[in-house]
Design an enzyme around this catalytic site. Structure first.
Site, PDB file in Angstrom:
ATOM      1  N   LYS A 111       0.763  -1.212  -0.056  1.00  0.00           N
ATOM      2  CA  LYS A 111       0.212   0.124   0.251  1.00  0.00           C
ATOM      3  C   LYS A 111       0.888   1.071  -0.049  1.00  0.00           C
ATOM      4  CE  LYS A 111      -4.446  -1.675   1.670  1.00  0.00           C
ATOM      5  NZ  LYS A 111      -5.403  -1.759   2.737  1.00  0.00           N
ATOM      6  N   LYS A 194      -4.584  -9.919  -6.974  1.00  0.00           N
ATOM      7  CA  LYS A 194      -5.552  -9.839  -6.007  1.00  0.00           C
ATOM      8  C   LYS A 194      -6.940  -9.010  -6.344  1.00  0.00           C
ATOM      9  CE  LYS A 194      -5.743  -8.560  -1.861  1.00  0.00           C
ATOM     10  NZ  LYS A 194      -5.543  -7.914  -0.662  1.00  0.00           N
ATOM     11  N   LYS A 197     -10.529  -3.817  -3.984  1.00  0.00           N
ATOM     12  CA  LYS A 197     -11.176  -2.614  -3.773  1.00  0.00           C
ATOM     13  C   LYS A 197     -10.715  -1.556  -4.729  1.00  0.00           C
ATOM     14  CE  LYS A 197     -13.269  -3.589   0.841  1.00  0.00           C
ATOM     15  NZ  LYS A 197     -12.675  -3.560   1.955  1.00  0.00           N
TER      16      LYS A 197
HETATM   17  P1  TYM Z   1     -10.461  -5.749   3.904  1.00  0.00           P
HETATM   18  O1  TYM Z   1     -11.494  -5.016   4.231  1.00  0.00           O
HETATM   19  O2  TYM Z   1      -9.329  -5.641   2.938  1.00  0.00           O
HETATM   20  O3  TYM Z   1     -11.134  -7.186   3.604  1.00  0.00           O
HETATM   21  C1  TYM Z   1     -12.056  -7.826   4.193  1.00  0.00           C
HETATM   22  C2  TYM Z   1     -12.311  -9.347   3.953  1.00  0.00           C
HETATM   23  O4  TYM Z   1     -12.169  -9.907   2.601  1.00  0.00           O
HETATM   24  C3  TYM Z   1     -11.260 -10.524   2.194  1.00  0.00           C
HETATM   25  N1  TYM Z   1     -10.751 -10.569   1.100  1.00  0.00           N
HETATM   26  C4  TYM Z   1     -10.573 -11.376   0.116  1.00  0.00           C
HETATM   27  N2  TYM Z   1     -10.712 -12.553   0.144  1.00  0.00           N
HETATM   28  C5  TYM Z   1     -10.478 -13.482  -0.836  1.00  0.00           C
HETATM   29  N3  TYM Z   1     -10.145 -12.886  -2.128  1.00  0.00           N
HETATM   30  C6  TYM Z   1      -9.935 -11.707  -2.169  1.00  0.00           C
HETATM   31  N4  TYM Z   1      -9.480 -10.878  -3.307  1.00  0.00           N
HETATM   32  C7  TYM Z   1     -10.053 -10.756  -0.989  1.00  0.00           C
HETATM   33  N5  TYM Z   1     -10.019  -9.418  -0.680  1.00  0.00           N
HETATM   34  C8  TYM Z   1     -10.424  -9.416   0.437  1.00  0.00           C
HETATM   35  C9  TYM Z   1     -10.248 -10.119   3.438  1.00  0.00           C
HETATM   36  O5  TYM Z   1      -9.037 -11.174   3.623  1.00  0.00           O
HETATM   37  C10 TYM Z   1     -10.932  -9.695   4.760  1.00  0.00           C
HETATM   38  O6  TYM Z   1     -11.114 -11.127   5.294  1.00  0.00           O
HETATM   39  N6  TYM Z   1      -7.402  -5.705   7.924  1.00  0.00           N
HETATM   40  C11 TYM Z   1      -8.523  -6.260   7.340  1.00  0.00           C
HETATM   41  C12 TYM Z   1      -9.703  -5.673   8.106  1.00  0.00           C
HETATM   42  C13 TYM Z   1      -9.772  -5.932   9.651  1.00  0.00           C
HETATM   43  C14 TYM Z   1     -10.056  -7.213  10.317  1.00  0.00           C
HETATM   44  C15 TYM Z   1      -9.773  -6.779  11.713  1.00  0.00           C
HETATM   45  C16 TYM Z   1     -10.338  -8.482   9.881  1.00  0.00           C
HETATM   46  C17 TYM Z   1      -9.496  -5.107  10.406  1.00  0.00           C
HETATM   47  N7  TYM Z   1      -9.427  -5.599  11.835  1.00  0.00           N
HETATM   48  C18 TYM Z   1      -9.867  -7.767  12.708  1.00  0.00           C
HETATM   49  C19 TYM Z   1     -10.431  -9.392  10.813  1.00  0.00           C
HETATM   50  C20 TYM Z   1     -10.199  -9.069  12.186  1.00  0.00           C
HETATM   51  C21 TYM Z   1      -8.894  -5.801   5.983  1.00  0.00           C
HETATM   52  O7  TYM Z   1      -8.314  -4.627   5.430  1.00  0.00           O
HETATM   53  O8  TYM Z   1      -9.953  -6.623   5.360  1.00  0.00           O
END
Ligand code: TYM
Length: 332
Positions: A111, A194, A197
């Site tokens: 990032k 990947k 968003k």
């Molecule tokens: P975030 O918002 O990027 O993504 C949310 C969830 O979606 C999953 N994900 C994917 N899974 C499969 N293929 C993909 N291309 C893909 N893109 C996203 C992510 O693995 C995630 O499960 N840091 C985290 C948010 C967070 C969090 C937490 C998660 C903050 N605190 C505590 C669990 C526990 C994040 O940025 O996810």
């Protein structure tokens, strides 16, 4: 006791990866575990956000949780900034986290890109806040997509650091739960990247709010190769786009990768894409429609979040107080 915590950033454009890698797996878990699902708005602020859009996206992610089948009566759904204990615990944990651990985080490197010196402190410290999110609820399991594995391992290390420093078993070490056939959904335009968003190409991802026609168009345009589909998974090894689409189809239909491939072995992509489109429109169309109905009732969504925050605070605040007390902070 087993407790689940997971979350998604409200940064616009929830996509198929978020659904298949995370949300969909949460649905079954709510029957077995106490579940807390957060919309992590403080994490979203690590990158510039338009304030009005951020508020809208927070409601949209809430709507997606409910539309996908998470029951707000049984589960706690709330937005992170409503529970100030997250940032308070993050400070205690950041004082125990060596910089070297954060330097290893691949997501920060991705990032921050080339302009590392200009990246915000929040982006760098992000994994500590994520550890606080999980540990504040003494969560035992964290269901996520594969890209979050390293962050959860760090949360385990931080929990261990706290427990060792104060010589007690205060925080359980959370287990990542990464399951399904689509733990890493790739871009539809490039099977080595990947689905994300933030990808600037609209055709790279299927959004949960895309219309049926749009979903079908994106799948028709998805990158493939000229060969027909093979009969064994091993033969997909150097065909990332085909491998990705088979994984998506398998996840949408609840099949193993082998069974999904078996249905199309030797066929060309046009027949497969048609079936994939049908499956995607069937699953996502329903969720998208429900999301739109919920989004038309912001009062209802805000009520869910308020009530969830109250329940979250009831768990989080005593844990924070105890962590503060253990850390030697006087609370007269
Ligand atoms: P975030 O918002 O990027 O993504 C949310 C969830 O979606 C999953 N994900 C994917 N899974 C499969 N293929 C993909 N291309 C893909 N893109 C996203 C992510 O693995 C995630 O499960 N840091 C985290 C948010 C967070 C969090 C937490 C998660 C903050 N605190 C505590 C669990 C526990 C994040 O940025 O996810």
């Amino acid at each position: 006791m087993n407790r689940i915590f997971s979350g998604i950033q409200p940064t616009g454009n929830l996509h198929l990866g978020n659904y298949l890698g995370a949300i969909r797996n949460w649905i079954d878990l709510q029957n077995e575990f106490e579940c807390i699902f957060c919309i992590v708005d403080l994490h979203a602020l690590t990158q510039p956000q338009d304030p009005a859009e951020l508020r809208g996206s927070t409601r949209e992610v809430t709507a997606a949780y409910i539309a996908a089948g998470i029951d707000p009566e049984r589960c706690t759904i709330f937005n992170q900034s409503m529970v100030s204990a997250h940032t308070e615990l993050a400070w205690l944990l950041s004082c125990l986290t060596p910089i070297g651990w954060l330097n290893r985080m691949t997501q920060f490197k991705e990032k921050a890109g080339k302009h590392r010196e200009m990246a915000g402190l929040g982006l760098y410290a992000y994994p500590v806040l994520m550890a606080a999110d999980i540990l504040l609820y003494k969560a035992t399991h964290v269901p996520v997509g594969e890209d979050q594995k390293q962050h959860i391992e760090l949360a385990r290390d931080i929990a261990g650091a706290f427990n060792r420093r104060y010589e007690r078993d205060f925080f359980p070490l959370p287990e990542p739960q990464i399951f399904g056939t689509a733990t890493r959904v790739m871009s539809l335009r490039d099977g080595t990247k990947k689905m994300s968003k933030s990808d600037s190409s609209d055709y790279s991802r299927i959004n949960l709010t895309d219309s049926g026609e749009m979903i079908a168009l994106k799948i028709r345009r998805a990158k493939t190769d000229p060969e027909p589909l093979p009969s064994t998974i091993a033969d997909l090894e150097h065909r990332p786009e085909a491998d990705n689409l088979i994984g998506i189809y398998a996840a949408l239909c609840g099949l193993s990768r082998e069974d999904a491939l078996g249905k199309f072995a030797g066929r060309n992509f046009s027949a497969f894409k048609e079936a994939l489109s049908e499956a995607a429109v069937e699953v996502l169309g329903r969720i998208g429609d429900h999301m739109r109905r919920l989004m038309a009732e912001p009062g209802y969504i805000d009520g869910v979040l308020r009530c969830g925050a109250e329940r979250a605070r009831a768990i989080a605040e005593p844990v924070l107080r105890e962590a503060q007390q253990i850390s030697g902070l006087l609370r007269p």
